[in-house]
Design a protein around this motif. Structure first.
Motif, PDB file in Angstrom:
ATOM      1  N   VAL A  62     -48.242  43.656 -38.788  1.00 28.80           N
ATOM      2  CA  VAL A  62     -47.871  44.362 -37.327  1.00 28.80           C
ATOM      3  C   VAL A  62     -46.246  44.999 -37.224  1.00 28.80           C
ATOM      4  O   VAL A  62     -45.800  43.958 -37.425  1.00 28.80           O
ATOM      5  CB  VAL A  62     -48.577  43.412 -35.659  1.00 28.80           C
ATOM      6  CG1 VAL A  62     -47.742  45.086 -35.090  1.00 28.80           C
ATOM      7  CG2 VAL A  62     -50.087  44.153 -35.737  1.00 28.80           C
ATOM      8  N   SER A  63     -45.669  46.267 -37.384  1.00 29.51           N
ATOM      9  CA  SER A  63     -45.093  46.348 -37.089  1.00 29.51           C
ATOM     10  C   SER A  63     -44.352  45.618 -35.572  1.00 29.51           C
ATOM     11  O   SER A  63     -44.913  47.005 -34.389  1.00 29.51           O
ATOM     12  CB  SER A  63     -44.330  48.434 -37.924  1.00 29.51           C
ATOM     13  OG  SER A  63     -43.968  48.662 -37.351  1.00 29.51           O
ATOM     14  N   VAL A  64     -43.285  45.781 -36.304  1.00 27.97           N
ATOM     15  CA  VAL A  64     -41.812  45.058 -34.756  1.00 27.97           C
ATOM     16  C   VAL A  64     -40.751  45.893 -34.275  1.00 27.97           C
ATOM     17  O   VAL A  64     -40.384  45.106 -35.991  1.00 27.97           O
ATOM     18  CB  VAL A  64     -42.746  44.165 -34.003  1.00 27.97           C
ATOM     19  CG1 VAL A  64     -41.856  43.195 -34.903  1.00 27.97           C
ATOM     20  CG2 VAL A  64     -41.349  44.007 -33.196  1.00 27.97           C
ATOM     21  N   ASP A  65     -40.139  46.000 -34.177  1.00 28.45           N
ATOM     22  CA  ASP A  65     -38.610  46.587 -33.757  1.00 28.45           C
ATOM     23  C   ASP A  65     -38.376  45.040 -32.675  1.00 28.45           C
ATOM     24  O   ASP A  65     -38.354  45.447 -31.364  1.00 28.45           O
ATOM     25  CB  ASP A  65     -37.923  48.028 -33.658  1.00 28.45           C
ATOM     26  CG  ASP A  65     -36.651  47.434 -33.297  1.00 28.45           C
ATOM     27  OD1 ASP A  65     -35.476  46.586 -33.390  1.00 28.45           O
ATOM     28  OD2 ASP A  65     -35.837  48.673 -33.434  1.00 28.45           O
ATOM     29  N   ASN A  71     -41.031  48.884 -28.068  1.00 29.04           N
ATOM     30  CA  ASN A  71     -42.488  48.396 -29.031  1.00 29.04           C
ATOM     31  C   ASN A  71     -42.286  46.645 -29.508  1.00 29.04           C
ATOM     32  O   ASN A  71     -43.071  46.971 -29.781  1.00 29.04           O
ATOM     33  CB  ASN A  71     -41.051  48.896 -30.958  1.00 29.04           C
ATOM     34  CG  ASN A  71     -41.252  48.491 -31.154  1.00 29.04           C
ATOM     35  OD1 ASN A  71     -41.648  47.190 -31.998  1.00 29.04           O
ATOM     36  ND2 ASN A  71     -41.691  49.587 -32.060  1.00 29.04           N
ATOM     37  N   THR A  72     -41.695  46.067 -29.191  1.00 29.58           N
ATOM     38  CA  THR A  72     -42.082  44.503 -29.126  1.00 29.58           C
ATOM     39  C   THR A  72     -43.286  44.380 -28.295  1.00 29.58           C
ATOM     40  O   THR A  72     -44.498  43.360 -28.736  1.00 29.58           O
ATOM     41  CB  THR A  72     -41.056  43.844 -28.383  1.00 29.58           C
ATOM     42  OG1 THR A  72     -40.079  43.901 -29.212  1.00 29.58           O
ATOM     43  CG2 THR A  72     -41.347  42.437 -28.990  1.00 29.58           C
ATOM     44  N   ASP A  73     -43.377  44.693 -27.214  1.00 33.19           N
ATOM     45  CA  ASP A  73     -44.121  44.205 -26.289  1.00 33.19           C
ATOM     46  C   ASP A  73     -45.598  45.060 -26.429  1.00 33.19           C
ATOM     47  O   ASP A  73     -47.014  44.669 -26.755  1.00 33.19           O
ATOM     48  CB  ASP A  73     -44.327  45.186 -24.603  1.00 33.19           C
ATOM     49  CG  ASP A  73     -42.743  44.503 -24.058  1.00 33.19           C
ATOM     50  OD1 ASP A  73     -42.903  43.557 -24.578  1.00 33.19           O
ATOM     51  OD2 ASP A  73     -42.788  44.984 -23.109  1.00 33.19           O
ATOM     52  N   ALA A  74     -45.610  46.291 -26.887  1.00 33.73           N
ATOM     53  CA  ALA A  74     -46.677  46.963 -27.797  1.00 33.73           C
ATOM     54  C   ALA A  74     -47.033  46.551 -28.587  1.00 33.73           C
ATOM     55  O   ALA A  74     -48.226  46.635 -28.946  1.00 33.73           O
ATOM     56  CB  ALA A  74     -46.101  48.551 -28.264  1.00 33.73           C
ATOM     57  N   LEU A  80     -52.052  40.295 -30.745  1.00 31.95           N
ATOM     58  CA  LEU A  80     -53.163  39.474 -29.382  1.00 31.95           C
ATOM     59  C   LEU A  80     -54.049  40.270 -29.741  1.00 31.95           C
ATOM     60  O   LEU A  80     -54.778  39.263 -29.563  1.00 31.95           O
ATOM     61  CB  LEU A  80     -52.490  39.334 -28.373  1.00 31.95           C
ATOM     62  CG  LEU A  80     -50.780  38.740 -27.705  1.00 31.95           C
ATOM     63  CD1 LEU A  80     -50.469  38.360 -26.515  1.00 31.95           C
ATOM     64  CD2 LEU A  80     -51.210  37.261 -27.714  1.00 31.95           C
ATOM     65  N   ALA A  81     -54.841  41.006 -29.926  1.00 30.09           N
ATOM     66  CA  ALA A  81     -55.999  41.775 -30.600  1.00 30.09           C
ATOM     67  C   ALA A  81     -56.395  41.883 -31.198  1.00 30.09           C
ATOM     68  O   ALA A  81     -57.256  41.686 -31.790  1.00 30.09           O
ATOM     69  CB  ALA A  81     -55.983  43.366 -29.967  1.00 30.09           C
ATOM     70  N   ALA A  82     -55.531  41.206 -33.024  1.00 31.42           N
ATOM     71  CA  ALA A  82     -56.004  41.054 -34.137  1.00 31.42           C
ATOM     72  C   ALA A  82     -57.038  40.146 -33.789  1.00 31.42           C
ATOM     73  O   ALA A  82     -58.237  40.515 -34.600  1.00 31.42           O
ATOM     74  CB  ALA A  82     -54.728  41.167 -34.324  1.00 31.42           C
ATOM     75  N   PHE A  83     -56.944  38.526 -33.627  1.00 30.76           N
ATOM     76  CA  PHE A  83     -57.912  37.843 -33.574  1.00 30.76           C
ATOM     77  C   PHE A  83     -58.615  36.719 -32.365  1.00 30.76           C
ATOM     78  O   PHE A  83     -58.703  35.968 -32.429  1.00 30.76           O
ATOM     79  CB  PHE A  83     -57.675  37.051 -34.834  1.00 30.76           C
ATOM     80  CG  PHE A  83     -57.097  37.536 -36.383  1.00 30.76           C
ATOM     81  CD1 PHE A  83     -58.491  38.131 -36.884  1.00 30.76           C
ATOM     82  CD2 PHE A  83     -55.894  37.383 -36.989  1.00 30.76           C
ATOM     83  CE1 PHE A  83     -58.192  39.070 -38.084  1.00 30.76           C
ATOM     84  CE2 PHE A  83     -56.087  38.327 -38.036  1.00 30.76           C
ATOM     85  CZ  PHE A  83     -56.673  38.885 -38.785  1.00 30.76           C
ATOM     86  N   GLY A  84     -57.716  37.326 -31.374  1.00 36.33           N
ATOM     87  CA  GLY A  84     -57.525  36.987 -30.351  1.00 36.33           C
ATOM     88  C   GLY A  84     -56.627  35.862 -29.799  1.00 36.33           C
ATOM     89  O   GLY A  84     -55.622  36.453 -30.977  1.00 36.33           O
TER      90      GLY A  84
END
Length: 259
Positions: A62-65, A71-74, A80-84
């Motif tokens: 996941v890319s994050v700035d 951007n960080t919140d998204a 958090l949704a990737a693996f629970g």
């Protein structure tokens, strides 16, 4: 090092998020966690994740700035949704280097605070809230530095933010203890990571390390990953608000070793 995940590894069945996963230390942590059976969300500013031995169902990038709140919140919601709900967070993302105190501009200061301190705060708070909601406890590991409690020349904004991470870690440990979330910090010293290039092989610096570090050499990212693994696993049940210093004995000596 074995590159196959261990189905009965020390983190089997665990979900981990690692920020700064493309860096030397973050990459080593990510790889070790994968080997120990965890599912890992590897977060970084973008580009290929350096040091990761494989792709596959165990890892999501996941890319994050971290300097950008929106951007960080998204990005964290995606993570958090990737693996629970994650069991583990390792907050390793950071800007390195710095400037002399007299030369540090407002912009310099703000950029380091935004990534190193505020970015760490945001990532830890969002993941901690998810852990609390799931009511199953968890482990948070921050990556500070020996510069969290000792300075060096020309690094004012870096050492200030790393010092802030040390106290943030203690505050989180106190506030999250009743939720079964253990929070600790790793404080690396001189670590030979790819971004350093051949710095530690420069003769003058190598001689300095031989005199000032008890073990006489820089460490490796894998040494930090070993510390992170201990702090992240279930066997660690009573260590919280603490720091593991991974510096080869640098901070144990007042002056250089007598050789």
């Amino acid at each position: 090092m074995d590159t196959e995940p261990k189905p009965n590894g020390r983190l089997a069945g665990k979900v981990a998020i690692v920020t700064g996963a493309a860096g030397g230390i973050g990459g080593a942590v990510t790889e070790r966690f994968l080997q120990e059976g965890a599912q890992v969300v590897a977060m970084d500013l973008g580009g290929p994740l350096g040091g990761i031995a494989w792709d596959g169902p165990q890892i999501v990038s996941v890319s994050v700035d971290l300097a950008d709140r929106v951007n960080t919140d998204a990005a964290l919601e995606t993570a958090l949704a990737a693996f629970g709900t994650p069991d583990i967070l390792v907050a390793a993302a950071a800007l390195k280097g710095g400037k002399s105190f007299l030369d540090c501009s407002d912009a310099d200061w703000d950029s380091y605070v935004a990534v190193n301190l505020t970015g760490t705060f945001r990532a830890c708070q969002r993941v901690a809230k998810a852990m609390v909601a799931a009511a199953k406890g968890g482990r948070i590991v921050t990556v500070g530095s020996v510069n969290s409690y000792m300075s060096e020349p020309n690094a004012a904004q870096y050492v200030a933010t790393k010092g802030g991470i040390a106290m943030l870690t203690r505050a989180m440990a106190v506030d999250l203890a009743r939720h079964g979330i253990l929070v600790n910090m790793i404080a690396p010293g001189p670590i030979d990571v790819p971004s350093n290039g051949d710095m530690y092989r420069e003769p003058k610096l190598a001689a300095s390390l031989a005199d000032e570090v008890a073990l006489g050499r820089p460490g490796l990212p894998e040494d930090c990953a070993t510390a992170a693994l201990f702090l992240a696993e279930d066997e660690n049940r009573y260590t919280t608000g603490s720091t593991i210093t991974v510096d080869g004995g640098l901070s144990a000596m007042i002056f250089g070793a007598m050789r």
